[in-house]
Design an enzyme around this catalytic site. Structure first.
Site, PDB file in Angstrom:
ATOM      1  N   HIS A 279       0.830  -1.211   0.000  1.00  5.99           N
ATOM      2  CA  HIS A 279       0.000   0.000   0.000  1.00  5.99           C
ATOM      3  C   HIS A 279       0.864   1.261   0.000  1.00  5.99           C
ATOM      4  CE1 HIS A 279      -3.715   2.310   1.288  1.00  5.99           C
ATOM      5  NE2 HIS A 279      -2.746   3.164   1.627  1.00  5.99           N
ATOM      6  N   GLU A 280       1.789   1.330   0.949  1.00  7.68           N
ATOM      7  CA  GLU A 280       2.632   2.527   1.056  1.00  7.68           C
ATOM      8  C   GLU A 280       3.635   2.621  -0.094  1.00  7.68           C
ATOM      9  OE1 GLU A 280       1.851   4.873   3.016  1.00  7.68           O
ATOM     10  OE2 GLU A 280       0.335   3.686   4.048  1.00  7.68           O
TER      11      GLU A 280
END
Length: 219
Positions: free
Chosen positions: A26-27
């Protein structure tokens, strides 16, 4: 002990592995898209990596086990590097949630591919259990991060889509929005605010995706 956790103790290893993958991807998705649009901030801070230690937030991770949802360390983004700040901002913000949706879909594809090849019965029982947890947690993170509350991605997307003057007003109240977010998520109010969203959207979305890939692979 188990009554204080969002997941059964036997599932904790699967949840931990899922979180490391889900939060990291995600990051990384945020950092990668920002970098591609010209912002090297996250890259310079070592966030353009698959190393989970660079992305996991202790409180956000622990909260997953207790409340069933949480967050990672936000990727720093400097909009001044973007040639088209609003378009680039939307793309950077939506990249994270989309990465979790893609991970959930990958889990479904793998499972139904195994079924269609007749190999599902030969897999260790831990595999379908892990895939189920991996699917639902990533789907939950997809939905959760699209909620229109600061500091979530959904709020950032809306902030980039609204007129500039309205965005300026929204910025002034972000600190209050973050406080409201904490109250709605962590306190017992969550059963009247966040939980109903998950209890309606998640089963519908998960059921729809499952039905589609079941039809695609096993028709």
């Amino acid at each position: 002990m188990e009554q204080f956790l969002a997941y059964p103790i036997r599932d904790i290893p699967y949840v931990a592995i899922t979180l490391m993958i889900a939060f990291t991807v995600h990051e990384l998705a945020h950092a990668f898209v920002a970098y591609k649009f010209g912002d090297p901030t996250a890259k310079n801070q070592g966030r353009l990596t698959l190393n989970p230690l660079k992305h996991l937030d202790p409180i956000g991770t622990i909260l997953i086990f207790i409340a069933g949802f949480g967050w990672a360390r936000p990727v720093p983004v400097n909009r001044f590097y973007f040639k088209k700040p609003r378009l680039s901002g939307v793309c950077v913000s939506i990249a994270g949630p989309l990465s979790n949706l893609i991970l959930a879909i990958i889990a479904l594809i793998f499972w139904y591919a195994m079924i269609s090849l007749g190999l599902a019965g030969q897999l260790p029982s831990a595999i379908p259990q892990f895939l189920s947890i991996f699917f639902w947690i990533n789907l939950m993170l997809f939905v959760f991060n699209l909620l229109p509350l600061p500091p979530l991605d959904g709020y950032r997307i809306i902030a980039d889509l609204v007129p500039v003057n309205l965005r300026a007003k929204m910025t002034q109240y972000e600190v209050y929005g973050s406080l409201i977010f904490i109250i709605l998520v962590i306190t017992p109010l969550s059963q009247y605010t966040i939980s109903p969203v998950f209890n309606t959207i998640l089963p519908s979305l998960g059921g729809g995706l499952t039905a589609f890939f079941e039809w695609l692979f096993i028709r």
